[in-house]
Design an enzyme around this catalytic site. Structure first.
Site, PDB file in Angstrom:
ATOM      1  N   LYS A 118       0.815  -1.214   0.000  1.00  0.00           N
ATOM      2  CA  LYS A 118       0.000   0.000   0.000  1.00  0.00           C
ATOM      3  C   LYS A 118       0.854   1.271   0.000  1.00  0.00           C
ATOM      4  CE  LYS A 118      -3.824  -2.047   2.704  1.00  0.00           C
ATOM      5  NZ  LYS A 118      -4.584  -2.778   1.722  1.00  0.00           N
ATOM      6  N   LYS A 160      -2.519   1.121   9.122  1.00  0.00           N
ATOM      7  CA  LYS A 160      -2.724   0.033   8.160  1.00  0.00           C
ATOM      8  C   LYS A 160      -1.440  -0.715   7.848  1.00  0.00           C
ATOM      9  CE  LYS A 160      -5.547   1.109   4.698  1.00  0.00           C
ATOM     10  NZ  LYS A 160      -6.335   1.890   3.684  1.00  0.00           N
ATOM     11  N   GLY A 166      -7.801  -8.183   3.150  1.00  0.00           N
ATOM     12  CA  GLY A 166      -8.867  -8.848   3.890  1.00  0.00           C
ATOM     13  C   GLY A 166      -9.204  -8.160   5.207  1.00  0.00           C
ATOM     14  N   GLY A 167      -8.886  -6.870   5.315  1.00  0.00           N
ATOM     15  CA  GLY A 167      -9.222  -6.127   6.528  1.00  0.00           C
ATOM     16  C   GLY A 167      -8.286  -6.408   7.693  1.00  0.00           C
ATOM     17  N   HIS A 210     -17.459   2.542   0.546  1.00  0.00           N
ATOM     18  CA  HIS A 210     -16.423   1.845  -0.200  1.00  0.00           C
ATOM     19  C   HIS A 210     -16.997   1.561  -1.586  1.00  0.00           C
ATOM     20  CE1 HIS A 210     -13.249  -1.417  -0.726  1.00  0.00           C
ATOM     21  NE2 HIS A 210     -14.096  -1.630  -1.728  1.00  0.00           N
ATOM     22  N   GLU A 277      -9.889   0.197  -5.537  1.00  0.00           N
ATOM     23  CA  GLU A 277     -10.823   0.507  -4.448  1.00  0.00           C
ATOM     24  C   GLU A 277     -10.707   1.973  -4.054  1.00  0.00           C
ATOM     25  OE1 GLU A 277     -11.208  -3.797  -2.239  1.00  0.00           O
ATOM     26  OE2 GLU A 277      -9.881  -2.315  -1.302  1.00  0.00           O
ATOM     27  N   ARG A 294      -6.167  -8.914  -8.922  1.00  0.00           N
ATOM     28  CA  ARG A 294      -6.700 -10.275  -9.094  1.00  0.00           C
ATOM     29  C   ARG A 294      -8.201 -10.186  -9.296  1.00  0.00           C
ATOM     30  NH1 ARG A 294      -9.400 -10.165  -4.234  1.00  0.00           N
ATOM     31  NH2 ARG A 294      -8.282  -9.023  -2.624  1.00  0.00           N
TER      32      ARG A 294
END
Ligand code: ADP
Ligand code: ADP
Ligand code: MG
Length: 656
Positions: A118, A160, A166-167, A210, A277, A294
């Site tokens: 990220k 983060k 996956g959170g 989101h 996203e 993906r």
């Protein structure tokens, strides 16, 4: 053109099944791989060839690059589809495929490495002029630097994991005093999940949705977007419900976001299916979150509104073909919504559940699609993600899709282990969601709070009565009728509640009375031979189709459409012992004790944090279910525990 005839699917569960179906339809020979724990799985039986890669945990099986490449060589696979999760975003895996002369069905290793982290992705987006959430993506990861940067960004901030997904490894921090502890916790989770404890900070965007854009690119550099998905219904930053189009989306915003997503993809020479996203504010400003390189879990909603098969596009692109459509030929029609069906106990911290699937009936009907990875009789093991299936419905309008989804969900029967079916029904009925106004923290801040209040949601009298009848008959098949007892007593436990009933029989009609002399007449109109499968029951005056299955230890699983429950018959001496156990903490699943937060003699309130359990690479916070004083602690940090092992005893201050 890349020539391949055989495709190995390096994944399991519903996505392996999904990919195999399209690959077969297109005439490819398909190869499944499976771990020792998955020998009896659906994806194994559907593939043309299956290769056992042994092992049980993900590390020993689906994440083991050598094993996957060996299976590809063994089965002459010319291409590998990685699905999602597992090796799908592994730069090392994409590189190893290339070295072995195998087509990796996805983008280049370089694109994966640029977008997989990220921090690097954010730095890259600056050049592509894609708007970013204000944050810190610098090199230093010292607590002191992060503290200073958090002050600069302004609270609340999101901590983060740079390598996250996956959170996991995400923490919302509202005040400076909590930052250091949350950083430590995020680092721990990130390290155990992703093998890297690198963090970044972002300003927390409140009241955001989101919304993500599906992009697709071919090897010639054509890049298009296939509309958006709204995935704001999340729990622990992980999606639960997804839909397309996003409610209240305008053509202008879709085009702006679509073009930004295409720019993001082009900036890394992206090839194949990808998702960009974004967080979108109430005033329609949007910010880049991350790019998933993906196929996404929620791709079916896009398929239903575009009428396209995204796996087919992936295979065409991997074979060197151009994209089947240009941007102006792509449009969205109607509405689609997806829910994820998980094996989890929603009343106990959403802990993943294992067990045997005693009954699995999937819904059918107009506009209903089920992507499943399970079959009846299958064992759900603790080694992988607990998502079992996805239910997706299509309608000409959002209302129609939603109505169909609720109906499809009531028709869905999954017995033998707890699932989130009832929780999903609740979410679909939530007024804010129905209005299309949910933001990313809606479930946690508005819905789960209510759940706590209305704890042990009211189980219907009909279900209690049916359970009383069916479980009272298990006293030894012959014993029941021959004893001549007119009223048979039975003690049932459902969740936290224990209740006593008396059952009297007259042929197929039963009178069920509780200990306050309320009674209900139940007539079994149709039952299958071994009291398994679907029954038809007349409950006082209403007919109900009910699915039942008996598990071990006198447990009865019942699903009447709107309720999925399990009842246990317990002996009359057990009730007191159960009540005394009430406040004590046992391990809800096996794992490692990451932290013990209390000491002996300490007073705790309901909801206080007692222990952090690391299980399946997730940090589970175990809290006190009742107020009391800690009287015994059985574990220390780093202890490995099995499910059901006592962790902490709490003496209740006053009995209720
Ligand atoms: P993951 O890789 O785990 O999917 P994401 O960066 O995509 O991580 O974030 C997952 C979810 O966490 C988002 O959908 C959103 O709900 C929440 N989230 C992430 N970053 C922020 C932020 N800066 N502000 C508010 N919510 C955020
Ligand atoms: P998505 O939008 O596709 O759900 P997320 O960023 O929410 O993407 O999640 C990351 C991906 O990792 C998801 O596809 C999720 O299902 C997958 N995943 C998480 N844990 C596992 C696991 N143990 N095994 C396989 N896949 C997993
Ligand atoms: Mg994400």
């Amino acid at each position: 053109m890349n020539i391949f005839n055989t495709i190995l699917i390096a994944n399991r569960g519903e996505i392996a099944v999904r990919v195999i179906k399209t690959a077969k339809k297109m005439g490819y020979h398909t190869v499944a791989v499976y771990s020792d724990a998955d020998a009896g799985s659906l994806h194994v039986s559907l593939a043309d060839t299956a290769v056992c890669i042994g092992g049980t945990s993900a590390d020993q099986s689906y994440l083991d690059i050598d094993k996957i490449l060996h299976a590809a060589a063994r089965s002459n696979a010319g291409a590998i589809h990685p699905g999602y999760g597992f090796l799908s975003e592994s730069t090392a895996f994409a590189e190893r495929c290339e070295q072995a002369g195998i087509t990796f069905i996805g983008p280049s290793a370089r694109a994966i490495s640029l977008m997989g982290n990220k921090t690097i992705a954010r730095q890259h987006m600056v050049d592509a002029a894609v708007p970013l959430v204000p944050g810190y993506d610098g090199d230093s990861n010292d607590d002191s630097v992060l503290q200073k940067e958090a002050e600069r960004i302004g609270y609340p901030v999101m901590v983060k994991a740079a390598a996250g997904g996956g959170g996991r490894g995400i923490r919302l921090v509202r005040e400076a005093a909590k930052l250091v502890a949350e950083i430590a916790s995020a680092r721990g989770e990130a390290l155990s999940s992703f093998g890297s404890d690198e963090l970044l900070l972002e300003k927390c965007i409140e009241q955001a949705r989101h919304i993500e854009i599906q992009v697709f690119a071919d090897q010639m550099g054509h890049t298009v977007y296939l509309g958006e998905r709204d995935c704001s219904m999340q729990r622990r930053n992980q999606k639960v419900i997804e839909e397309s189009p996003a409610p209240q989306m305008t053509d202008a915003l879709r085009q702006k976001m679509g073009e930004a997503a295409v720019e993001a993809a082009k900036s890394v020479n992206y090839v194949g299916a990808g998702t960009v996203e974004f967080l979108v504010t109430q005033s329609d400003e949007f910010y880049f979150l991350e790019m998933n390189t993906r196929l996404q879990v929620e791709h079916p909603v896009t398929e239903l509104v575009t009428g396209l098969d995204l796996v087919e596009w992936q295979l065409r692109v991997a074979a060197g073909e151009p994209l089947p459509l240009q941007q102006h030929e792509i449009s969205l029609t109607g509405h689609a919504i997806e829910v994820r069906l998980y094996a989890e106990d929603c009343d106990n911290g959403f802990t993943p559940q294992t067990g045997t699937i005693l009954e699995w009936v999937k819904p059918t009907g107009e506009g209903v699609r089920v992507d499943e990875g399970i079959s009846k009789g299958q064992e759900v093991s603790p080694y992988y993600d607990s998502m079992l299936a996805k239910l997706i419905t299509y309608g000409s309008t959002r209302d129609e899709a939603l109505r169909r989804l609720k109906h499809a969900l009531t028709q869905t029967v999954l017995l033998g282990l707890p699932s989130n079916k009832q929780f999903l029904l609740r979410l679909l009925a939530d007024p804010t969601f129905v209005e299309g106004k949910a933001t990313t923290r809606h479930i946690e801040e508005n819905i789960l709070v209510q759940q706590e209040l209305s704890e042990a949601a009211n189980v219907s009298q009909d279900s209690w009565a049916l359970a009383a009848v069916l479980l009272s008959r298990t006293v030894g098949a012959s014993g029941w009728r021959s004893t001549g007892t007119l009223r048979w007593p039975v003690r049932l436990k459902q969740g936290e509640q224990t209740r006593d009933f008396f059952v009297a029989q007259d042929s197929n009609q039963y009178c069920v009375e509780d200990d306050e002399a309320n009674s209900l007449t139940l007539t079994i109109l149709k039952e299958s031979s071994e009291h398994k499968g679907q029954m038809l029951v007349l409950s006082n005056d209403m007919q109900q189709a009910v699915n039942v299955a008996f598990g071990q230890q006198q447990i009865l699983y019942v699903d009447n459409g709107s309720e999925t429950l399990n009842f246990q018959k317990i002996s009359f001496s057990e009730k007191k012992a159960e009540e005394e156990l009430g406040a004590n903490l046992v391990a809800p699943m096996s794992g490692r004790i990451a932290e013990v937060k209390v000491s002996i003699g300490q007073s705790v309130k309901k909801g206080d944090l007692l222990i952090v359990l690391e299980s399946m690479k997730m940090f589970q916070e175990l809290t006190a279910t009742q107020a009391g004083v800690v009287s015994e602690i059985y574990v220390t940090e780093d202890t490995q525990v099995d499910v059901g092992v006592p962790l902490i005893d709490i003496e209740q201050e006053e009995k209720t």
